[in-house]
Write a protein that holds these residues in place. Structure first.
Motif, short mmCIF file in Angstrom:
data_model
loop_
_atom_site.label_atom_id
_atom_site.label_comp_id
_atom_site.label_asym_id
_atom_site.label_seq_id
_atom_site.Cartn_x
_atom_site.Cartn_y
_atom_site.Cartn_z
N ASP A 1 0.83 -1.21 0.00
CA ASP A 1 0.00 0.00 0.00
C ASP A 1 0.86 1.25 0.00
O ASP A 1 0.52 2.27 -0.64
CB ASP A 1 -0.94 0.01 1.21
CG ASP A 1 -2.13 -0.93 1.03
OD1 ASP A 1 -2.36 -1.39 -0.11
OD2 ASP A 1 -2.82 -1.21 2.02
N LYS A 2 1.96 1.22 0.73
CA LYS A 2 2.88 2.37 0.73
C LYS A 2 3.40 2.63 -0.68
O LYS A 2 3.45 3.78 -1.14
CB LYS A 2 4.04 2.13 1.70
CG LYS A 2 3.66 2.14 3.16
CD LYS A 2 4.86 1.79 4.04
CE LYS A 2 4.46 1.81 5.52
NZ LYS A 2 5.57 1.35 6.40
N ARG A 3 3.80 1.55 -1.34
CA ARG A 3 4.33 1.70 -2.70
C ARG A 3 3.27 2.24 -3.65
O ARG A 3 3.55 3.12 -4.48
CB ARG A 3 4.86 0.36 -3.19
CG ARG A 3 5.54 0.44 -4.55
CD ARG A 3 6.25 -0.84 -4.91
NE ARG A 3 5.31 -1.95 -5.08
CZ ARG A 3 5.69 -3.17 -5.44
NH1 ARG A 3 6.98 -3.44 -5.62
NH2 ARG A 3 4.79 -4.12 -5.58
N ARG A 4 2.05 1.74 -3.51
CA ARG A 4 0.98 2.21 -4.39
C ARG A 4 0.70 3.69 -4.15
O ARG A 4 0.48 4.46 -5.10
CB ARG A 4 -0.30 1.40 -4.15
CG ARG A 4 -1.48 1.84 -5.01
CD ARG A 4 -2.58 0.81 -5.02
NE ARG A 4 -3.68 1.25 -5.85
CZ ARG A 4 -4.82 1.75 -5.39
NH1 ARG A 4 -5.00 1.86 -4.08
NH2 ARG A 4 -5.78 2.13 -6.20
N CYS A 5 0.73 4.11 -2.89
CA CYS A 5 0.48 5.51 -2.58
C CYS A 5 1.57 6.41 -3.16
O CYS A 5 1.28 7.50 -3.66
CB CYS A 5 0.39 5.72 -1.06
SG CYS A 5 -1.15 5.11 -0.34
N ALA B 1 3.28 10.37 -7.37
CA ALA B 1 4.05 10.74 -8.55
C ALA B 1 3.12 11.06 -9.72
O ALA B 1 3.32 12.03 -10.45
CB ALA B 1 5.01 9.61 -8.93
N GLU B 2 2.08 10.25 -9.87
CA GLU B 2 1.10 10.49 -10.94
C GLU B 2 0.38 11.81 -10.73
O GLU B 2 0.02 12.50 -11.69
CB GLU B 2 0.09 9.35 -11.00
CG GLU B 2 -0.90 9.46 -12.15
CD GLU B 2 -1.91 8.32 -12.18
OE1 GLU B 2 -2.88 8.40 -12.96
OE2 GLU B 2 -1.73 7.35 -11.41
N ALA B 3 0.19 12.20 -9.47
CA ALA B 3 -0.49 13.46 -9.16
C ALA B 3 0.39 14.67 -9.40
O ALA B 3 -0.08 15.81 -9.35
CB ALA B 3 -0.97 13.45 -7.71
N GLY B 4 1.70 14.44 -9.64
CA GLY B 4 2.61 15.54 -9.94
C GLY B 4 3.53 15.93 -8.81
O GLY B 4 4.29 16.90 -8.94
N VAL B 5 3.48 15.22 -7.69
CA VAL B 5 4.28 15.59 -6.52
C VAL B 5 5.78 15.49 -6.84
O VAL B 5 6.28 14.42 -7.15
CB VAL B 5 3.94 14.71 -5.30
CG1 VAL B 5 4.91 15.00 -4.15
CG2 VAL B 5 2.50 14.95 -4.86
N LEU B 6 6.46 16.62 -6.75
CA LEU B 6 7.90 16.67 -6.95
C LEU B 6 8.64 16.77 -5.62
O LEU B 6 9.65 16.11 -5.42
CB LEU B 6 8.27 17.87 -7.84
CG LEU B 6 9.76 18.14 -8.06
CD1 LEU B 6 10.44 16.95 -8.74
CD2 LEU B 6 9.96 19.41 -8.88
N GLY C 1 -7.85 5.47 -4.70
CA GLY C 1 -6.93 5.74 -5.78
C GLY C 1 -6.84 7.23 -6.08
O GLY C 1 -7.33 8.07 -5.32
N ILE C 2 -6.23 7.55 -7.21
CA ILE C 2 -5.99 8.95 -7.53
C ILE C 2 -7.27 9.75 -7.74
O ILE C 2 -7.31 10.96 -7.57
CB ILE C 2 -5.07 9.06 -8.77
CG1 ILE C 2 -4.46 10.47 -8.86
CG2 ILE C 2 -5.83 8.69 -10.05
CD1 ILE C 2 -3.33 10.57 -9.84
#
Length: 372
Positions: A111-115, A120-125, A313-314
């Motif tokens: 679950d940590k990995r999926r989050c 990353a998909e949401a754009g978090v840099l 999910g996202i």
């Protein structure tokens, strides 16, 4: 393994380097050119020039892009930053801690990995990894490395007690953090151990700081001033300056996330400072917070109406902006205040103080004289 990252960030495109505070803005055309190039392609001349100007010690002329550059894909979600409490557990029992109960609980690794993938998909840099004490979490090292491999610039917020461990130092050497923020709870063994309520905490802090400075980690200190160490405020800042480490001083404690006011007794009345006036923020719109169970909130303070990232999910992010707007408009315990329209305090923060039945002067800024 990458040494540079090119990424969309909010409405811009940036070139950043893990372990470095510097960076460069790129035109959209430059970003799209790098995005279209194959990993085997040589670095364009203009990129070589930008890198040489920003980081003279980094030579990329003639190198394949895939040897040094990670190109992040655009996101339709528009989130640039996030914070993540890996675990609420801690090896200290600080009197002032706003987290309250220190429960060692959280998500399984999958679950940590999926989050992290969703972030990353949401754009978090830029990602802040915190706790509790994040470095005691069983998955901290692989979670850190996984986020780093995704192209995130990571800040680790820690008490510094374990920074002497070789496995951590090796990890940070191989995958440099953007910043390591270390909380400082005193300038002597007596005050430090008293505030953390752990014998030997000062010794581990000093050992960790010596190792971190020797490893040249990008350090920043959060100097926490309380009733136990108030007389050492100058000594703490002097120590930071002797180390050549930047710092910020914190004197105002916050009620626990459960609305408990017991931690407020730890603050030193003599050292309290007027909080900076709250004007506005983009909590819930361009950044968010995730707790150990994958529950998203607009920030660390405003935790109402959380969204389960592992379950939703996202798509769950689509509700976060509306939650943020509602929380920021709420008057709560200030209902009926004729000055509510000009309130200068973060509304979720004021709610915590109200739930803790804190004195009005602890958070309300109306009527305070302007400085100078």
């Amino acid at each position: 393994m990458h040494s540079l990252i090119v990424s969309p960030f909010l409405e811009q495109h940036v070139l950043v380097r893990p372990g470095s505070r510097g960076g460069a803005l790129l035109p959209e055309a430059g970003y799209e050119e790098l995005r279209a190039l194959d990993a085997e392609a040589a670095a364009p001349a203009w990129l070589t020039d930008v890198v040489r100007e920003q980081w003279p010690d980094l030579e990329v002329d003639g190198s394949r892009l895939g040897d040094f550059l990670l190109v992040r894909q655009p996101s339709v979600w528009g989130y640039g930053k996030a914070s993540w409490e890996v675990n609420l557990g801690c090896n200290y029992k600080c009197k002032h801690c706003y987290l309250g109960l220190k429960m060692n609980s959280g998500m399984p690794w999958e679950d940590k990995r999926r989050c992290l993938d969703i972030m990353a998909e949401a754009g978090v840099l830029f990602l802040q990894v915190t706790g509790g004490e994040p470095t005691i979490d069983r998955d901290f090292m692989r979670a850190y490395r996984y986020a780093w491999d995704l192209g995130m610039m990571i800040t680790v917020s820690t008490n510094g007690s374990l920074l002497w461990r070789h496995n951590l130092l090796d990890l940070f050497r191989e995958c440099p953090p953007y910043r390591v923020t270390v909380s400082m709870y005193g300038a002597t063994k007596r005050s430090y151990d008293e505030l953390t309520q752990r014998e030997g905490a000062w010794d581990q802090f000093v050992q960790g700081m010596n190792a971190a400075r020797h490893a040249r980690l990008p350090l920043r200190m959060s100097v926490v001033v309380t009733e136990d160490n108030g007389q050492e405020e100058q000594a703490m800042t002097d120590l930071c300056e002797s180390w050549g480490v930047e710092y910020e001083v914190f004197t105002n404690m916050t009620p626990t996330i459960y609305g408990g006011g017991e931690v407020l007794t730890a603050q030193s009345k003599e050292h309290l400072r007027v909080r900076k006036q709250f004007t506005a923020c983009n909590a819930g719109h361009t950044f968010f917070h995730m707790d150990p169970h994958g529950l998203l909130s607009i920030c660390k303070i405003g935790r109402d109406d959380q969204i389960s990232l592992p379950h939703e999910g996202i798509g769950g992010l689509s509700r976060l902006g509306a939650i943020a707007d509602r929380l920021m408009l709420r008057t709560g315990g200030c209902s009926g205040c004729s000055l509510a329209g000009t309130c200068r305090v973060c509304r979720p923060l004021a709610k915590h103080y109200q739930e803790a039945k804190a004195p009005l002067a602890a958070y309300c800024q109306h009527g305070q004289k302007k400085a100078g």
